[in-house]
Scaffold this motif. Structure first.
Motif, mmCIF file in Angstrom:
data_model
loop_
_atom_site.group_PDB
_atom_site.id
_atom_site.type_symbol
_atom_site.label_atom_id
_atom_site.label_comp_id
_atom_site.label_asym_id
_atom_site.label_seq_id
_atom_site.Cartn_x
_atom_site.Cartn_y
_atom_site.Cartn_z
ATOM 1 N N LYS A 1 0.841 -1.204 0.000
ATOM 2 C CA LYS A 1 0.000 0.000 0.000
ATOM 3 C C LYS A 1 0.873 1.251 0.000
ATOM 4 O O LYS A 1 0.542 2.249 -0.658
ATOM 5 C CB LYS A 1 -0.935 0.002 1.218
ATOM 6 N N LEU B 1 0.945 4.046 -2.925
ATOM 7 C CA LEU B 1 0.700 5.448 -2.598
ATOM 8 C C LEU B 1 1.795 6.337 -3.175
ATOM 9 O O LEU B 1 1.516 7.401 -3.751
ATOM 10 C CB LEU B 1 0.611 5.618 -1.084
ATOM 11 N N ARG C 1 1.339 6.602 -6.888
ATOM 12 C CA ARG C 1 0.238 7.495 -7.264
ATOM 13 C C ARG C 1 0.628 8.956 -7.090
ATOM 14 O O ARG C 1 0.218 9.824 -7.861
ATOM 15 C CB ARG C 1 -1.007 7.190 -6.436
ATOM 16 N N THR D 1 -3.219 5.174 -13.285
ATOM 17 C CA THR D 1 -3.865 5.706 -12.090
ATOM 18 C C THR D 1 -5.049 4.849 -11.678
ATOM 19 O O THR D 1 -5.240 4.541 -10.491
ATOM 20 C CB THR D 1 -4.322 7.153 -12.337
ATOM 21 N N GLU D 2 -5.860 4.441 -12.649
ATOM 22 C CA GLU D 2 -7.005 3.590 -12.343
ATOM 23 C C GLU D 2 -6.548 2.236 -11.804
ATOM 24 O O GLU D 2 -7.171 1.691 -10.878
ATOM 25 C CB GLU D 2 -7.850 3.404 -13.603
ATOM 26 N N ASP E 1 -5.503 2.653 -8.144
ATOM 27 C CA ASP E 1 -6.675 2.726 -7.258
ATOM 28 C C ASP E 1 -7.316 1.350 -7.090
ATOM 29 O O ASP E 1 -7.750 0.985 -5.980
ATOM 30 C CB ASP E 1 -7.686 3.720 -7.826
ATOM 31 N N ARG F 1 -5.133 -0.730 -4.773
ATOM 32 C CA ARG F 1 -5.275 -0.287 -3.385
ATOM 33 C C ARG F 1 -6.577 -0.798 -2.789
ATOM 34 O O ARG F 1 -6.608 -1.191 -1.614
ATOM 35 C CB ARG F 1 -5.218 1.237 -3.323
ATOM 36 N N ASP F 2 -7.647 -0.812 -3.577
ATOM 37 C CA ASP F 2 -8.915 -1.359 -3.087
ATOM 38 C C ASP F 2 -8.778 -2.868 -2.828
ATOM 39 O O ASP F 2 -9.308 -3.379 -1.830
ATOM 40 C CB ASP F 2 -10.030 -1.102 -4.099
ATOM 41 N N SER G 1 -6.946 -3.296 0.385
ATOM 42 C CA SER G 1 -7.805 -2.989 1.529
ATOM 43 C C SER G 1 -8.747 -4.153 1.809
ATOM 44 O O SER G 1 -8.957 -4.537 2.971
ATOM 45 C CB SER G 1 -8.602 -1.710 1.260
#
Length: 321
Positions: free
Chosen positions: A185, A189, A192, A232-233, A236, A239-240, A243
Motif C-alpha cells: 500500500k 501510494l 500514485r 492511475t485507475e 486505485d 489499493r482497493d 484494503s
C-alpha cells in the motif's frame, strides 16, 4: 558521468568536446542531448555558463525528492519525471527522478543514478524507426514514453504480488501478511503521488499552455496521457484489492481468535463442572454419607468423568467445537 549527443541529418553522434556546445546551440538544425549522471561541480557550472540555466532551476533538478512538475523559464522549460523500477529481490519499487531541461534545440537530462531508458531511447533513434521528425519534442516524447511504459511492468509485478498475498491469507502461520500488505500500500501510494502530477504535466502540454510539441505530435502525447490515466485507475484498483485483502486477513484472524476463545470457554465449563463435584466433597462436614464409604473416592472421580464426557458429547452434537 556525462554524455553529449547531437542529432543532425538523421544521424546521432556522441561528442566528447564540450567546448562545442556554444557553437552547436547557435545551429537551429542541430539538436543536442546532454545527459548528466550525478553531475560534478564542473558539470553544474557548465549548465550555468553554456546554457544559462537559472540557479533555482538547477537546484530543483538536483533534488532527490522533488515533486514531478513543469516550470517555464525564459527560453527553456524544466520538466521533472520519475523512472520506476521493480526490485525483484526486495519486492519493492525503486523511484529515480529525471530532470529535463527542454530548449529550442537542446535537451539536458540530469539523474542521480542509472536510467536505462536513456540508452533505450538513443537506440530507438539510431534505428531510425521510432517516430518521424528530428526535433527536441520528438526526443522528449520518446524518453517520456519509455519511462511511462515501464510503469506497466512495475504494476504487473505488484499485481502478481497481490495475488500471492491473497493466496497466503488463508495459510496458517503467515503472520507477516499484514506487513506485506502495508508495504504494498505504501509503494502504491508513492507511485500514485508520482503518476498524478505527471498526468497534470501532460495535460498542460496537451492544452498547449507550454508550446513544446507540434500540433501533429499531440496525438502521441495524448497516448502517453491515456497510459497514465490507465495506470492511475490500476493503482486505485490495487489499493482497493489490498484494503479488501487486509479486511479479510483481519476478519480471519478475528474468527480464529473467536474459535480459540470458544474452545477455551467450553473447556472452562467442563473443568468448572468437575470443580463443582470436587468442591462439594471438599467441604468439611462430619455427616457426609460418602466420606466413610470405601467407594466414595472412585465414585467422586467417576462422577467427574461422567459429567466431563457428557458435556463433551453435548457440545459436539451442538457443533460448538
Amino acid at each position: 558521468m556525462v554524455t553529449l549527443h547531437t542529432f543532425q541529418r538523421q544521424q546521432v553522434q556522441q561528442l566528447t568536446d564540450f567546448d562545442q556546445i556554444s557553437e552547436l546551440l547557435l545551429q537551429p538544425r542541430t539538436m543536442i542531448w546532454l545527459d548528466l549522471e550525478q553531475p560534478t561541480d564542473a558539470e553544474i557550472a557548465l549548465l550555468r555558463e553554456e546554457f544559462g540555466f537559472h540557479p533555482l532551476a538547477i537546484e530543483d533538478a538536483l533534488q532527490m525528492h522533488e515533486r514531478p512538475k513543469i516550470e517555464t523559464y525564459p527560453g527553456y522549460y524544466l520538466i521533472i519525471f520519475y523512472s520506476v523500477e521493480y526490485d525483484a529481490k526486495q519486492r519493492t519499487l525503486q523511484f529515480l527522478p529525471v530532470a529535463l531541461f527542454v530548449g529550442a534545440n537542446y535537451l539536458v537530462s540530469i539523474r542521480s543514478g542509472p536510467v536505462r531508458h536513456v540508452q533505450e531511447t538513443l537506440a530507438r533513434w539510431q534505428s531510425n524507426g521510432y517516430m518521424p521528425g528530428y526535433q527536441v519534442s520528438s526526443i522528449l516524447y520518446a524518453l517520456i514514453d519509455a519511462i511511462v511504459d515501464d510503469y506497466f511492468v512495475a504494476l504487473d509485478a505488484l499485481g502478481e504480488q497481490i495475488d500471492d498475498i491473497e493466496d497466503e491469507i488463508f495459510q496458517r502461520g503467515r503472520h507477516e501478511v499484514a506487513s506485506d500488505i502495508f508495504t504494498l500500500k505504501k509503494d502504491l501510494l508513492l507511485l500514485r503521488r508520482i503518476v498524478a502530477p505527471e498526468r497534470d504535466i501532460l495535460n498542460v502540454l496537451l492544452r498547449q499552455e507550454v508550446r513544446i510539441f507540434h500540433p501533429r505530435e499531440l496525438t502521441y502525447v495524448r497516448d502517453v496521457y491515456d497510459h497514465l490515466v490507465r495506470i492511475t485507475e490500476s493503482i486505485d484498483l490495487y489499493r482497493d484489492l489490498l484494503s479488501s485483502a487486509l479486511d479479510s486477513y483481519l476478519s480471519l484472524q478475528g474468527n480464529q481468535l473467536n474459535q480459540l476463545v470458544k474452545v477455551l470457554t467450553l473447556w472452562s465449563i467442563i473443568l468448572m463442572s468437575c470443580s463443582l463435584v470436587a468442591g462439594i466433597y471438599g467441604m468439611n462436614f462430619a455427616l457426609m454419607p460418602e466420606l466413610e464409604q470405601p467407594w466414595g473416592y472412585p465414585f467422586a472421580l467417576g462422577l467427574m468423568l461422567t459429567i466431563a464426557v457428557g458435556l463433551a458429547i453435548y457440545f459436539k452434537r451442538r457443533r460448538w467445537w
